[in-house]
Design a protein around this motif. Structure first.
Motif, mmCIF file in Angstrom:
data_model
loop_
_atom_site.group_PDB
_atom_site.id
_atom_site.type_symbol
_atom_site.label_atom_id
_atom_site.label_comp_id
_atom_site.label_asym_id
_atom_site.label_seq_id
_atom_site.Cartn_x
_atom_site.Cartn_y
_atom_site.Cartn_z
ATOM 1 N N GLU A 166 0.864 -1.176 0.000
ATOM 2 C CA GLU A 166 0.000 0.000 0.000
ATOM 3 C C GLU A 166 0.903 1.228 0.000
ATOM 4 O O GLU A 166 1.861 1.307 0.772
ATOM 5 C CB GLU A 166 -0.895 0.009 1.233
ATOM 6 C CG GLU A 166 -1.797 1.222 1.307
ATOM 7 C CD GLU A 166 -2.633 1.278 2.576
ATOM 8 O OE1 GLU A 166 -3.269 2.323 2.785
ATOM 9 O OE2 GLU A 166 -2.620 0.312 3.364
ATOM 10 N N ASN A 167 0.601 2.188 -0.865
ATOM 11 C CA ASN A 167 1.372 3.428 -0.894
ATOM 12 C C ASN A 167 1.161 4.184 0.417
ATOM 13 O O ASN A 167 0.073 4.150 0.989
ATOM 14 C CB ASN A 167 0.932 4.288 -2.081
ATOM 15 C CG ASN A 167 1.945 5.349 -2.403
ATOM 16 O OD1 ASN A 167 3.064 5.037 -2.785
ATOM 17 N ND2 ASN A 167 1.563 6.600 -2.249
ATOM 18 N N ARG A 187 -2.154 8.814 0.231
ATOM 19 C CA ARG A 187 -3.369 8.565 -0.550
ATOM 20 C C ARG A 187 -3.312 9.366 -1.846
ATOM 21 O O ARG A 187 -2.518 10.298 -1.969
ATOM 22 C CB ARG A 187 -4.597 8.937 0.271
ATOM 23 C CG ARG A 187 -4.793 7.974 1.439
ATOM 24 C CD ARG A 187 -6.057 8.294 2.176
ATOM 25 N NE ARG A 187 -6.269 7.323 3.244
ATOM 26 C CZ ARG A 187 -7.429 6.743 3.472
ATOM 27 N NH1 ARG A 187 -8.485 7.029 2.737
ATOM 28 N NH2 ARG A 187 -7.556 5.880 4.446
ATOM 29 N N ASP A 188 -4.177 9.007 -2.794
ATOM 30 C CA ASP A 188 -4.202 9.735 -4.059
ATOM 31 C C ASP A 188 -4.972 11.049 -3.897
ATOM 32 O O ASP A 188 -5.455 11.377 -2.810
ATOM 33 C CB ASP A 188 -4.756 8.862 -5.188
ATOM 34 C CG ASP A 188 -6.245 8.563 -5.073
ATOM 35 O OD1 ASP A 188 -6.945 9.171 -4.233
ATOM 36 O OD2 ASP A 188 -6.721 7.714 -5.838
ATOM 37 N N PHE A 202 -4.114 3.293 -2.305
ATOM 38 C CA PHE A 202 -3.801 2.573 -3.542
ATOM 39 C C PHE A 202 -2.603 1.662 -3.348
ATOM 40 O O PHE A 202 -1.758 1.890 -2.489
ATOM 41 C CB PHE A 202 -3.627 3.510 -4.742
ATOM 42 C CG PHE A 202 -2.447 4.432 -4.712
ATOM 43 C CD1 PHE A 202 -1.262 4.093 -5.350
ATOM 44 C CD2 PHE A 202 -2.527 5.668 -4.085
ATOM 45 C CE1 PHE A 202 -0.186 4.948 -5.347
ATOM 46 C CE2 PHE A 202 -1.456 6.544 -4.084
ATOM 47 C CZ PHE A 202 -0.278 6.193 -4.714
ATOM 48 N N LYS A 230 0.652 -0.680 -4.993
ATOM 49 C CA LYS A 230 1.694 -0.753 -6.010
ATOM 50 C C LYS A 230 2.103 -2.224 -6.083
ATOM 51 O O LYS A 230 2.435 -2.816 -5.065
ATOM 52 C CB LYS A 230 2.852 0.142 -5.621
ATOM 53 C CG LYS A 230 2.471 1.612 -5.585
ATOM 54 C CD LYS A 230 3.454 2.445 -4.818
ATOM 55 C CE LYS A 230 4.610 2.868 -5.635
ATOM 56 N NZ LYS A 230 5.475 3.850 -4.955
ATOM 57 N N ASP A 264 2.148 -2.612 -11.803
ATOM 58 C CA ASP A 264 0.875 -1.900 -11.689
ATOM 59 C C ASP A 264 1.076 -0.948 -10.510
ATOM 60 O O ASP A 264 0.912 -1.337 -9.359
ATOM 61 C CB ASP A 264 -0.290 -2.853 -11.451
ATOM 62 C CG ASP A 264 -1.640 -2.158 -11.582
ATOM 63 O OD1 ASP A 264 -1.676 -0.915 -11.623
ATOM 64 O OD2 ASP A 264 -2.669 -2.863 -11.640
ATOM 65 N N ASN A 265 1.475 0.276 -10.819
ATOM 66 C CA ASN A 265 1.854 1.224 -9.768
ATOM 67 C C ASN A 265 0.702 2.034 -9.200
ATOM 68 O O ASN A 265 0.913 2.859 -8.315
ATOM 69 C CB ASN A 265 2.932 2.184 -10.276
ATOM 70 C CG ASN A 265 4.285 1.527 -10.307
ATOM 71 O OD1 ASN A 265 4.594 0.678 -9.480
ATOM 72 N ND2 ASN A 265 5.086 1.905 -11.271
ATOM 73 N N TYR A 266 -0.504 1.796 -9.714
ATOM 74 C CA TYR A 266 -1.639 2.543 -9.179
ATOM 75 C C TYR A 266 -2.906 1.703 -9.272
ATOM 76 O O TYR A 266 -3.512 1.592 -10.320
ATOM 77 C CB TYR A 266 -1.829 3.866 -9.925
ATOM 78 C CG TYR A 266 -3.013 4.653 -9.426
ATOM 79 C CD1 TYR A 266 -2.994 5.266 -8.172
ATOM 80 C CD2 TYR A 266 -4.160 4.774 -10.198
ATOM 81 C CE1 TYR A 266 -4.087 5.969 -7.709
ATOM 82 C CE2 TYR A 266 -5.260 5.483 -9.740
ATOM 83 C CZ TYR A 266 -5.213 6.083 -8.496
ATOM 84 O OH TYR A 266 -6.296 6.780 -8.026
ATOM 85 N N PRO A 271 -6.244 1.855 -7.186
ATOM 86 C CA PRO A 271 -6.958 2.514 -6.102
ATOM 87 C C PRO A 271 -7.948 1.595 -5.397
ATOM 88 O O PRO A 271 -8.490 0.663 -5.997
ATOM 89 C CB PRO A 271 -7.691 3.659 -6.810
ATOM 90 C CG PRO A 271 -7.865 3.183 -8.207
ATOM 91 C CD PRO A 271 -6.667 2.316 -8.496
ATOM 92 N N THR A 302 -14.218 2.822 -9.092
ATOM 93 C CA THR A 302 -12.865 2.916 -8.524
ATOM 94 C C THR A 302 -12.343 1.540 -8.126
ATOM 95 O O THR A 302 -11.165 1.233 -8.325
ATOM 96 C CB THR A 302 -12.851 3.862 -7.306
ATOM 97 O OG1 THR A 302 -13.310 5.149 -7.724
ATOM 98 C CG2 THR A 302 -11.462 3.976 -6.703
ATOM 99 N N ARG A 347 3.278 -2.466 -18.239
ATOM 100 C CA ARG A 347 2.226 -2.269 -17.233
ATOM 101 C C ARG A 347 1.095 -3.265 -17.455
ATOM 102 O O ARG A 347 0.816 -3.660 -18.569
ATOM 103 C CB ARG A 347 1.632 -0.869 -17.343
ATOM 104 C CG ARG A 347 2.643 0.241 -17.241
ATOM 105 C CD ARG A 347 2.795 0.686 -15.821
ATOM 106 N NE ARG A 347 3.628 1.862 -15.744
ATOM 107 C CZ ARG A 347 4.777 1.909 -15.114
ATOM 108 N NH1 ARG A 347 5.239 0.858 -14.518
ATOM 109 N NH2 ARG A 347 5.478 3.004 -15.069
#
Length: 139
Positions: free
Chosen positions: A32-33, A36-37, A43, A45, A63-65, A67, A87, A133
């Protein structure tokens, strides 16, 4: 000590991934990043290693994003629910396609590591480099 290198056989950019075929891969990393976005969603990674087809075996795909929106509060209108569904569609396809179980309505990113599934992929330019990706998770 000098390192032997043959620069005449080295490349500065690898060939783009084939976006017309399906790939089988294993999850090598899922985190988890920390932030937050812009829509305040969490989101993930992810990093995958292709296992099939043989021509692409061992290649890393990212897949870097991905959400993950929080469920709207009770009484929220249809628009809030539609945004929630749209989402989270990618996340749900990932969970189902890679057969990742969720316990007590909680997802632990570590549970995804080592799971296998299928996806399609695409190449994108990022910072002047071609990166592979995930395009779509297959169920």
């Amino acid at each position: 000590m000098k390192i032997p290198v043959n620069t005449s056989k080295m490349v500065t950019e690898t060939a783009p991934i084939d976006d017309q075929i399906e790939y089988r891969a294993i999850v090598r990393d899922c985190v988890e990043n920390e932030d937050r976005d812009k829509n305040d969603n969490r989101f993930l990674k992810l990093k995958f290693e292709i296992t099939e087809p043989d021509e692409w075996k061992g290649k890393t795909v990212l897949d870097n994003y991905m959400p993950i929106a929080e469920e709207p509060e009770s009484g929220a209108g249809r628009g809030a629910w539609r945004t929630f569904e749209e989402t989270n569609e990618r996340f749900m396809r990932f969970l189902q396609g890679f057969r990742i179980s969720v316990q007590n309505d909680e997802f632990d990113p570590k549970d995804a590591i080592g799971c296998e599934g299928n996806f399609t992929a695409k190449s994108e330019k990022f910072g002047g480099r071609t990166m592979s990706r995930v395009d779509n998770y297959l169920i």
